[in-house]
Every structure is written in C-alpha cells, then in structure tokens.
Enzyme design. Structure first.
Site, PDB file in Angstrom:
ATOM      1  N   GLY A  24     -85.457  52.848  30.206  1.00 48.88           N
ATOM      2  CA  GLY A  24     -84.766  52.134  29.212  1.00 48.88           C
ATOM      3  C   GLY A  24     -83.596  51.449  29.684  1.00 48.88           C
ATOM      4  O   GLY A  24     -83.305  51.452  30.727  1.00 48.88           O
ATOM      5  N   GLY A  27     -77.114  47.439  27.130  1.00 49.08           N
ATOM      6  CA  GLY A  27     -75.796  46.516  27.315  1.00 49.08           C
ATOM      7  C   GLY A  27     -75.133  47.301  28.348  1.00 49.08           C
ATOM      8  O   GLY A  27     -74.259  46.715  28.880  1.00 49.08           O
ATOM      9  N   MET A  28     -75.216  48.545  28.568  1.00 51.34           N
ATOM     10  CA  MET A  28     -74.238  49.244  29.308  1.00 51.34           C
ATOM     11  C   MET A  28     -74.964  49.481  30.760  1.00 51.34           C
ATOM     12  O   MET A  28     -74.373  49.497  31.849  1.00 51.34           O
ATOM     13  CB  MET A  28     -73.958  50.905  28.862  1.00 51.34           C
ATOM     14  CG  MET A  28     -73.307  50.933  27.755  1.00 51.34           C
ATOM     15  SD  MET A  28     -71.284  50.626  28.408  1.00 51.34           S
ATOM     16  CE  MET A  28     -71.082  51.773  29.303  1.00 51.34           C
ATOM     17  N   GLY A  29     -76.135  49.482  30.774  1.00 49.69           N
ATOM     18  CA  GLY A  29     -76.843  49.473  31.971  1.00 49.69           C
ATOM     19  C   GLY A  29     -78.514  50.101  32.036  1.00 49.69           C
ATOM     20  O   GLY A  29     -79.019  49.912  30.975  1.00 49.69           O
ATOM     21  N   ASP A 139     -72.053  55.101  19.307  1.00 48.99           N
ATOM     22  CA  ASP A 139     -73.403  54.544  19.020  1.00 48.99           C
ATOM     23  C   ASP A 139     -74.414  55.475  18.734  1.00 48.99           C
ATOM     24  O   ASP A 139     -75.548  55.559  19.184  1.00 48.99           O
ATOM     25  CB  ASP A 139     -73.607  53.728  20.565  1.00 48.99           C
ATOM     26  CG  ASP A 139     -74.574  52.805  20.373  1.00 48.99           C
ATOM     27  OD1 ASP A 139     -74.707  52.149  19.191  1.00 48.99           O
ATOM     28  OD2 ASP A 139     -75.318  52.476  21.344  1.00 48.99           O
TER      29      ASP A 139
END
Length: 377
Positions: A24, A27-29, A139
């Site tokens: 997957g 937004g982080m990587g 999150d």
C-alpha cells in the site's frame, strides 16, 4: 491484505531486506512486503522523499522510532528494524497476515456486538501498552487494524508522535484520516492518549455500522463534523452505543481511559457471547428438570386420586358442610390403598364359599346315598 507488483521506480532491496510486493501507499510513504535472509517477512515502509528532506520530520521520526522500540504487547506489530539516517528513512515491522478491519467490513458487512466488543477490547489493551511507552498512534482507523489469526493487530506507527506533540506537519495541515481524527487534532492542539480513544470509538462505530459515524464527504466537511456535530450512532447495538458515545466526546477529559475501555469492552464481549450461546440451551433445561421432578412425585398420588372417584364425590359434600371435612379427608386418603385389598378378599371369599358349598353338597349327597343303600337292607 492486497498485494501489488513492484513498480519500476520501487527499490528491490532496502537494508537487509529484499522487497517482493507493494502492500500500500499513503501520505507518509510506500509499504512493501519484504523478507530477510532467514525468510522472516516484514512490512517495510519507506518515507516519501519530500518528508525525508524535512529535518524536523527526521528528528521527530527518530524519537518516535526509539519510543516504538519500547512498546510491548501482542496487539501491535513489533518493530523489527529501522534506518533513520538513510536518504529515505525506513522502518520495518512484523508482517501480519490477514485482512484489515476495513476490508472485512466492506466484504462481509457490519460485525456483531460480540465481535465488535472483542476486537475493541484487544485494541484498547494494545493501546495501553502503546501509551505506557509514551507514544500516541494518532491515526488509528479500520485500515490500520489487521485481523490476524491470533487476534487484531495495530499497524502503521509511521505518524505516531510522543504524547503532547503537535498534530500539524505544516501549518493548517492535520495529519490523519478525516472521520477518525479527534477534534483536538483538527484544531492543531496537543495529542494525548485520549486522542487514540476518540479514534478507537470511531473505529468501533464503523465496525458496527459499516460506515464512519460522521458520514461521508470531502475532507473539509468531515473535519467540520468531527469538531462541531454529534456522531450518528443509530444502528450501533444498544450494548455498545453508550460506551462508543463516551469515546467520541468532544472534550478529551470526558473520554474513558484505555484501561477503563478495555475492561468495559471485555465485559460486554463476554456478556454478548453468553447471551448468544446460551439462548437455546441454558435456561430451558431448568424448567424441564423441575417439571420432571414434579411428575416423579405425582404418579404415586395419581392412582390414589384417579381410582376412588367415589371419594371425590363423597368429599365434596363434606367440604361444603360445616368444617369437619379435614377430619374426614384422611380416611378417603387411606381407602384407595385398602380398596384393592378388599376387592381381592371378596373374590377369595367367593371362591372359598363356592368350594365350601360344593363340598357340603357332595358330602350331603354322599350321606344320603349311603343311608338310602342301608335302608332297604
């Protein structure tokens, strides 16, 4: 978890791990499925290039990786390795097989109250260990919860910060998923363990409803609802609704602690499981056993009450009389037991009488015959 082939721009080796598939991206990587020389599989996340150039992000990320190493508990994916000084920082956690809670609900529909409570209890217990390490996940959402054969696992601590840290990476930009963010995150205030409690409450509501308690819409609409509107919990089982509502309180101080939440959810899960499992078998046998015991005592009385129909007829006038039927009732109770004996005696008397008469007649006839023979002589 859905796997995709590696793209041309994806690395093939990161640290000591060989990458096999894409798990997957966010937004982080990007998250990859990798393995080491021993065959141990990991979920390896490589940070996005633009974040890697942010020195403040790197310093925070380093602190959070250090804190994540201290997390103990079976409800989280264990941190295996990390490289904070790489051109693109990365970290690897234990790979957890199984679908995400999001995929499970999308494919099979909302979960039962017992399932939702059991999953929530395990997640709350995992958050206790996370918060004891001084980390706030920030999150927590259905897609970051994997349903492994050994129970639910919390994953993706990539944006987790220490307690009290700001929720903004850039001014006015909230980190997290709309619909599962806590109001204090939207406002840019400091995060606390109560922040994860809010997200867990929204996740439990999603499990029971199949949708976010704040509905659907653009990010702006969803963030506004989280801050200013009450969650829509119509359809959440009655056993869970009050607890979920308390988790979604706008003020962090009004939410239960993770320990309180874990204990309460365990109670609900246990009660709901007993209610489902014992409805057809637990209570019905008791009345049946009592009825059986009552029937075992009545057969001894039944012959006494059924045979002497004359008794009941004779007892009624006495009951309607003065007040002495109580003294007369014990006698009818004895007669049924003696009645069969009298009937047997009468038959015996008749037989004996018949034999006696017969013998007497034969003797008389014999005497008469003897006298008749002697007369003429």
């Amino acid at each position: 978890m859905t796997m995709m082939r590696l793209r041309r721009e994806d690395p093939r080796v990161v640290g000591a791990f060989r990458l096999h598939r894409r798990l997957g991206a966010g937004g982080m990587g990007v998250v990859y499925l990798g393995s080491d020389r021993r065959g141990q599989r990991v979920a390896l996340k490589v940070i996005r290039p633009e974040l890697a150039e942010d020195q403040e992000f790197r310093s925070r990320f380093a602190r959070e990786v250090s804190a994540a190493r201290r997390i103990r508990g079976g409800c989280t994916a264990r941190l295996v390795a990390a490289d904070l000084d790489a051109p693109r920082p990365w970290f690897a956690t234990q790979y957890v097989p199984g679908p995400s809670l999001h995929d499970r609900v999308q494919e099979e529909g909302p979960l039962s109250a017992a399932e939702t409570a059991a999953i929530g209890a395990a997640l709350a217990e995992g958050l206790v260990a996370v918060h004891e390490a001084g980390v706030v996940h920030r999150d927590l959402k259905p897609s970051n919860i994997l349903l492994s054969p050994k129970g639910p696992r919390i994953i993706d601590f990539g944006i987790a910060w220490s307690s009290g840290a700001s929720t903004l990476t850039n001014v006015g930009t909230a980190v997290g998923s709309p619909g599962f963010l806590a109001p204090e995150q939207v406002r840019g205030q400091g995060v606390t363990p109560a922040t994860d409690v809010f997200s867990l409450g929204a996740t439990l509501a999603y499990s029971a409803l199949g949708d976010s308690p704040f509905g659907q819409g653009s990010s702006e609409v969803m963030l506004y609802r989280v801050v200013h509107e009450e969650p829509q919990l119509h359809g959440v089982p009655a056993a869970l609704a009050p607890l979920v509502r308390s988790c979604l309180a706008k003020s962090p101080v009004e939410r239960p602690s993770t320990l309180q939440l874990s204990l309460r959810l365990k109670e609900i899960a246990s009660r709901e499981a007993r209610g489902v499992g014992h409805r057809p078998a637990a209570r019905p046998p008791r009345p049946r056993r009592e009825a059986g015991q009552g029937e075992s005592t009545r057969p001894a009385r039944a012959p006494q009450d059924s045979r002497p129909t004359r008794q009941s007829a004779s007892a009624r006038p006495s009951a309607a009389g003065t007040g002495r039927p109580a003294a007369a009732r014990p006698e009818p109770a004895r007669r049924p037991a003696a009645a069969p004996r009298r009937r047997v005696n009468r038959s015996l008397l008749r037989q004996r009488l018949f034999v006696f008469v017969t013998v007497t007649l034969l003797v008389a006839l014999g005497i008469a015959a003897a006298q008749g023979c002697q007369g003429p002589i």
